[in-house]
Each structure stands twice: as structure tokens, then as C-alpha cells.
Design a protein around this motif. Structure first.
Motif, PDB file in Angstrom:
ATOM      1  N   THR A  36       7.800   1.512  24.650  1.00  0.00           N
ATOM      2  CA  THR A  36       8.973   1.684  25.511  1.00  0.00           C
ATOM      3  C   THR A  36      10.254   1.730  24.681  1.00  0.00           C
ATOM      4  OG1 THR A  36       7.827   0.463  27.239  1.00  0.00           O
ATOM      5  CG2 THR A  36      10.188   0.760  27.516  1.00  0.00           C
ATOM      6  N   ILE A  37      10.345   0.902  23.674  1.00  0.00           N
ATOM      7  CA  ILE A  37      11.530   0.901  22.809  1.00  0.00           C
ATOM      8  C   ILE A  37      11.643   2.217  22.053  1.00  0.00           C
ATOM      9  CG2 ILE A  37      12.596  -0.182  20.797  1.00  0.00           C
ATOM     10  CD1 ILE A  37      11.342  -2.833  21.774  1.00  0.00           C
ATOM     11  N   ILE A  38      10.522   2.704  21.510  1.00  0.00           N
ATOM     12  CA  ILE A  38      10.538   3.965  20.765  1.00  0.00           C
ATOM     13  C   ILE A  38      10.926   5.122  21.678  1.00  0.00           C
ATOM     14  CG2 ILE A  38       9.067   5.622  19.545  1.00  0.00           C
ATOM     15  CD1 ILE A  38       7.559   3.174  18.416  1.00  0.00           C
ATOM     16  N   LEU A  39      10.344   5.157  22.880  1.00  0.00           N
ATOM     17  CA  LEU A  39      10.697   6.222  23.826  1.00  0.00           C
ATOM     18  C   LEU A  39      12.153   6.119  24.270  1.00  0.00           C
ATOM     19  CD1 LEU A  39       7.568   6.593  26.115  1.00  0.00           C
ATOM     20  CD2 LEU A  39       8.499   8.261  24.525  1.00  0.00           C
ATOM     21  N   SER A  40      12.653   4.905  24.411  1.00  0.00           N
ATOM     22  CA  SER A  40      14.053   4.724  24.811  1.00  0.00           C
ATOM     23  C   SER A  40      15.001   5.270  23.760  1.00  0.00           C
ATOM     24  CB  SER A  40      14.353   3.252  25.059  1.00  0.00           C
ATOM     25  OG  SER A  40      13.665   2.795  26.180  1.00  0.00           O
ATOM     26  N   VAL A  41      14.613   5.196  22.513  1.00  0.00           N
ATOM     27  CA  VAL A  41      15.477   5.698  21.440  1.00  0.00           C
ATOM     28  C   VAL A  41      15.321   7.210  21.282  1.00  0.00           C
ATOM     29  CG1 VAL A  41      15.889   5.614  18.951  1.00  0.00           C
ATOM     30  CG2 VAL A  41      15.535   3.503  20.222  1.00  0.00           C
ATOM     31  N   LEU A  42      14.094   7.707  21.354  1.00  0.00           N
ATOM     32  CA  LEU A  42      13.868   9.132  21.114  1.00  0.00           C
ATOM     33  C   LEU A  42      14.133   9.996  22.348  1.00  0.00           C
ATOM     34  CD1 LEU A  42      10.625   8.976  18.955  1.00  0.00           C
ATOM     35  CD2 LEU A  42      12.981   9.261  18.194  1.00  0.00           C
ATOM     36  N   LEU A  43      13.598   9.583  23.492  1.00  0.00           N
ATOM     37  CA  LEU A  43      13.734  10.349  24.737  1.00  0.00           C
ATOM     38  C   LEU A  43      14.076   9.397  25.879  1.00  0.00           C
ATOM     39  CD1 LEU A  43      10.550  12.525  24.304  1.00  0.00           C
ATOM     40  CD2 LEU A  43      12.901  13.306  24.053  1.00  0.00           C
ATOM     41  N   PRO A  44      15.339   9.034  26.009  1.00  0.00           N
ATOM     42  CA  PRO A  44      15.729   8.035  27.011  1.00  0.00           C
ATOM     43  C   PRO A  44      15.309   8.360  28.445  1.00  0.00           C
ATOM     44  CG  PRO A  44      17.550   8.463  25.520  1.00  0.00           C
ATOM     45  CD  PRO A  44      16.487   9.455  25.197  1.00  0.00           C
ATOM     46  N   PRO A  45      15.489   9.593  28.934  1.00  0.00           N
ATOM     47  CA  PRO A  45      15.073   9.849  30.323  1.00  0.00           C
ATOM     48  C   PRO A  45      13.566   9.675  30.541  1.00  0.00           C
ATOM     49  CG  PRO A  45      16.589  11.543  29.615  1.00  0.00           C
ATOM     50  CD  PRO A  45      16.224  10.752  28.403  1.00  0.00           C
ATOM     51  N   THR A  73      22.444  11.023  28.969  1.00  0.00           N
ATOM     52  CA  THR A  73      21.894  11.641  27.767  1.00  0.00           C
ATOM     53  C   THR A  73      22.544  13.000  27.517  1.00  0.00           C
ATOM     54  OG1 THR A  73      19.807  10.489  28.128  1.00  0.00           O
ATOM     55  CG2 THR A  73      19.766  12.347  26.619  1.00  0.00           C
ATOM     56  N   ILE A  74      22.842  13.733  28.577  1.00  0.00           N
ATOM     57  CA  ILE A  74      23.532  15.015  28.416  1.00  0.00           C
ATOM     58  C   ILE A  74      24.950  14.790  27.888  1.00  0.00           C
ATOM     59  CG2 ILE A  74      24.546  16.952  29.706  1.00  0.00           C
ATOM     60  CD1 ILE A  74      22.011  16.890  31.452  1.00  0.00           C
ATOM     61  N   LEU A  75      25.616  13.756  28.388  1.00  0.00           N
ATOM     62  CA  LEU A  75      26.983  13.469  27.935  1.00  0.00           C
ATOM     63  C   LEU A  75      27.020  12.980  26.493  1.00  0.00           C
ATOM     64  CD1 LEU A  75      28.448  11.750  31.115  1.00  0.00           C
ATOM     65  CD2 LEU A  75      28.941  14.041  30.247  1.00  0.00           C
ATOM     66  N   GLY A  76      25.971  12.344  26.072  1.00  0.00           N
ATOM     67  CA  GLY A  76      25.893  11.849  24.702  1.00  0.00           C
ATOM     68  C   GLY A  76      24.601  11.081  24.528  1.00  0.00           C
ATOM     69  N   TRP A  77      23.993  11.252  23.386  1.00  0.00           N
ATOM     70  CA  TRP A  77      22.696  10.627  23.155  1.00  0.00           C
ATOM     71  C   TRP A  77      22.794   9.097  23.192  1.00  0.00           C
ATOM     72  CZ3 TRP A  77      21.173   7.726  18.770  1.00  0.00           C
ATOM     73  CH2 TRP A  77      19.825   7.409  18.734  1.00  0.00           C
ATOM     74  N   LEU A  78      23.796   8.525  22.587  1.00  0.00           N
ATOM     75  CA  LEU A  78      23.927   7.070  22.513  1.00  0.00           C
ATOM     76  C   LEU A  78      24.084   6.414  23.894  1.00  0.00           C
ATOM     77  CD1 LEU A  78      23.925   4.691  20.600  1.00  0.00           C
ATOM     78  CD2 LEU A  78      26.395   4.953  20.388  1.00  0.00           C
ATOM     79  N   PRO A  79      24.913   6.922  24.795  1.00  0.00           N
ATOM     80  CA  PRO A  79      24.958   6.314  26.130  1.00  0.00           C
ATOM     81  C   PRO A  79      23.614   6.355  26.848  1.00  0.00           C
ATOM     82  CG  PRO A  79      26.833   7.753  25.843  1.00  0.00           C
ATOM     83  CD  PRO A  79      25.939   7.957  24.658  1.00  0.00           C
ATOM     84  N   GLY A  80      22.849   7.421  26.642  1.00  0.00           N
ATOM     85  CA  GLY A  80      21.527   7.516  27.237  1.00  0.00           C
ATOM     86  C   GLY A  80      20.580   6.469  26.689  1.00  0.00           C
ATOM     87  N   VAL A  81      20.651   6.229  25.394  1.00  0.00           N
ATOM     88  CA  VAL A  81      19.799   5.223  24.754  1.00  0.00           C
ATOM     89  C   VAL A  81      20.167   3.829  25.238  1.00  0.00           C
ATOM     90  CG1 VAL A  81      19.229   4.126  22.559  1.00  0.00           C
ATOM     91  CG2 VAL A  81      19.316   6.607  22.715  1.00  0.00           C
TER      92      VAL A  81
END
Length: 51
Positions: free
Chosen positions: A5-14, A34-42
Motif C-alpha cells: 500500500t505504501i509503494i502504491l501510494s507513492v507510485l500510483l496514488p489513485p 494527482t493531476i494538480l501535482g504528484w506530491l499532493p496526490g501522494v
């Protein structure tokens, strides 16, 4: 929260949010952030999956 879950949250948050909570508002919010920015999605994915 598992390592997968942690790995997926970092690589593909949705995807991480979808696998944990299914389709819903959290998933849509994760896609938007995630569209607005990768870091907010993570950050959102880690927060939602840690609750």
C-alpha cells in the motif's frame, strides 16, 4: 498499512486509494490532486490509507 500500500501510494496514488476504498469521493479527490501535482496526490493517498 502494508508495504504494498505504501509503494502504491507513492507510485500510483489513485490506484492505492481505489484498491483500499473503491470508487467514491476519496478516489475522485485523489485523481484530482494527482493531476494538480504528484506530491499532493501522494500525501492524500498516504493519509487516506493510514486512517
Amino acid at each position: 498499512m502494508s508495504i504494498l500500500t505504501i509503494i502504491l501510494s507513492v507510485l500510483l496514488p489513485p490506484l492505492a486509494v481505489f484498491l483500499k476504498h473503491g470508487l467514491g469521493t476519496q478516489f475522485l479527490l485523489s485523481i484530482l490532486l494527482t493531476i494538480l501535482g504528484w506530491l499532493p496526490g501522494v500525501v492524500h493517498a498516504l493519509y487516506v490509507n493510514s486512517k
